[in-house]
Scaffold this motif. Structure first.
Motif, PDB file in Angstrom:
ATOM      1  N   PHE A  37      32.098   7.891  12.484  1.00  0.00           N
ATOM      2  CA  PHE A  37      32.355   8.338  13.845  1.00  0.00           C
ATOM      3  C   PHE A  37      31.560   7.527  14.872  1.00  0.00           C
ATOM      4  CE2 PHE A  37      33.730  11.799  11.322  1.00  0.00           C
ATOM      5  CZ  PHE A  37      32.670  12.162  10.496  1.00  0.00           C
TER       6      PHE A  37
ATOM      7  N   LYS B 184      29.250  13.481  16.472  1.00  0.00           N
ATOM      8  CA  LYS B 184      29.891  13.974  15.256  1.00  0.00           C
ATOM      9  C   LYS B 184      30.080  15.483  15.378  1.00  0.00           C
ATOM     10  CE  LYS B 184      29.223  14.418  10.279  1.00  0.00           C
ATOM     11  NZ  LYS B 184      28.271  14.235   9.165  1.00  0.00           N
TER      12      LYS B 184
ATOM     13  N   VAL C  21      37.573   9.576  18.430  1.00  0.00           N
ATOM     14  CA  VAL C  21      36.511  10.524  18.782  1.00  0.00           C
ATOM     15  C   VAL C  21      36.721  11.037  20.198  1.00  0.00           C
ATOM     16  CG1 VAL C  21      34.037  10.758  19.242  1.00  0.00           C
ATOM     17  CG2 VAL C  21      34.809   9.580  17.182  1.00  0.00           C
TER      18      VAL C  21
ATOM     19  N   VAL D 286      35.675  16.548  15.096  1.00  0.00           N
ATOM     20  CA  VAL D 286      35.793  15.119  14.806  1.00  0.00           C
ATOM     21  C   VAL D 286      35.684  14.891  13.305  1.00  0.00           C
ATOM     22  CG1 VAL D 286      34.626  12.889  15.024  1.00  0.00           C
ATOM     23  CG2 VAL D 286      34.994  14.299  17.050  1.00  0.00           C
TER      24      VAL D 286
ATOM     25  N   VAL E 251      39.707  13.507  20.406  1.00  0.00           N
ATOM     26  CA  VAL E 251      39.395  14.836  19.875  1.00  0.00           C
ATOM     27  C   VAL E 251      38.564  15.630  20.860  1.00  0.00           C
ATOM     28  CG1 VAL E 251      38.217  16.111  18.039  1.00  0.00           C
ATOM     29  CG2 VAL E 251      39.611  14.113  17.469  1.00  0.00           C
ATOM     30  N   HIS E 252      37.573  14.977  21.449  1.00  0.00           N
ATOM     31  CA  HIS E 252      36.731  15.669  22.424  1.00  0.00           C
ATOM     32  C   HIS E 252      37.517  16.057  23.668  1.00  0.00           C
ATOM     33  CE1 HIS E 252      32.742  13.909  20.666  1.00  0.00           C
ATOM     34  NE2 HIS E 252      33.209  14.921  19.968  1.00  0.00           N
TER      35      HIS E 252
END
Length: 300
Positions: free
Chosen positions: A123, A204, A190, A208, A193-194
């Motif tokens: 990640f 992380k 990443v 994720v 997803v956030h």
């Protein structure tokens, strides 16, 4: 034996090493298979316990891991092969061996693979999203995200990663690729997803980790490999009285192993409840926290 170069030095810590060696019940003269060799963390200790008598067979789909392992696992009674553990029968036929006495599988991802910026497993990198163990076959994760439907991506993140926002993440991936903003690197995934699950101070985040896990399992068809091994390969090529020691890291794999070892016609299940890492090991090696070991002996 040549010393590892800094660029090829392993950072992986073998999980539950004491428990693995104890459960393998190693004796000189045995034929032992490490079906997920990695950098050789377990196998170098297995080789010592064998007193270099018998035979050690190491398998891994990732050639870079075999290269690392060769620095610490070597000798006239050692053979290393680039292949999946599901292809064990082919290896044994080549070696003219009918059965083996011990089999170890560690189904976790190596810290060395996570640290490689060109693999897309980790990640904390900005490298391409590949995620293949064997980069000479199959398609990388970024290609999967270009072609899979929203429903297929949702299934991957939900079933393989246990991600509760799987549908929202899948929809955002498809939305971005339609807008010519396809996800191609680890840091882009990443960020996506956030953007769906909300900001976090941790790079992380649990979501994720779950999304990356789901993609990795799908790209490498890991559950297909495990199913084939448990139902077709292991019962045929492990000798009567031989032991299988399998380390899993999430519920799907553990359930598959548990169900397989319940077959009393084939197995004497030696671990009604799986072995777990000690609190001290989890403190020293946080990646071991979800590890479970199940052990079975091939019925006579």
């Amino acid at each position: 034996m040549p010393r590892p170069s800094p660029s090829n030095r392993t950072v992986h810590i073998p999980v539950m090493l004491h428990e693995v060696l104890t459960q393998l019940a190693i004796q000189p003269g045995l034929i032992i298979v490490d079906g997920t060799l990695g950098a050789g963390g377990h196998s170098q200790h297995i080789l010592k316990a064998m007193n270099h008598q018998g035979q050690l067979i190491g398998l891994d789909r990732d050639q870079s891991m075999l290269d690392r392992a060769a620095q610490v696992v070597s000798g006239p009674n050692v053979s290393l092969h680039q292949c999946s553990y599901a292809e064990l029968e082919t290896v044994l036929d080549t070696l003219e061996l009918e059965t083996v006495d011990r089999v170890l599988l560690d189904l976790g991802l190596s810290s060395d693979q996570l640290a490689d910026p060109q693999r897309g497993f980790g990640f904390d990198t900005s490298g391409p999203l590949d995620m293949r163990y064997d980069t000479s076959t199959g398609s990388p994760a970024k290609d999967l995200m270009l072609t899979a439907s929203t429903e297929e991506l949702t299934q991957i993140f939900s079933e393989y990663g246990d991600e509760r926002d799987a549908d929202k993440i899948a929809a955002e991936i498809v939305k971005r690729r339609k807008a010519a903003r396809a996800i191609e690197t680890a840091d882009q995934l990443v960020e996506l997803v956030h953007s769906v699950t909300g900001p976090t101070s941790q790079k992380k985040s649990p979501s994720v980790a779950r999304v990356f896990q789901g993609l990795r399992i799908a790209v490498n068809r890991e559950l297909d490999q495990l199913e084939q091994f448990l139902t077709e390969v292991l019962p045929q090529r492990l000798s009567p009285g031989g032991r299988a020691v399998i380390i899993t890291f999430h519920s799907i794999e553990d359930r598959m192993v548990k169900d397989a070892f319940r077959n009393k016609e084939v197995w004497n299940n030696l671990t009604r409840k799986p072995l777990a890492p000690t609190p001290s090991e989890v403190r020293m090696n946080p990646r071991s926290r979800s590890a479970k070991i199940r052990v079975a002996e091939r019925a006579e």
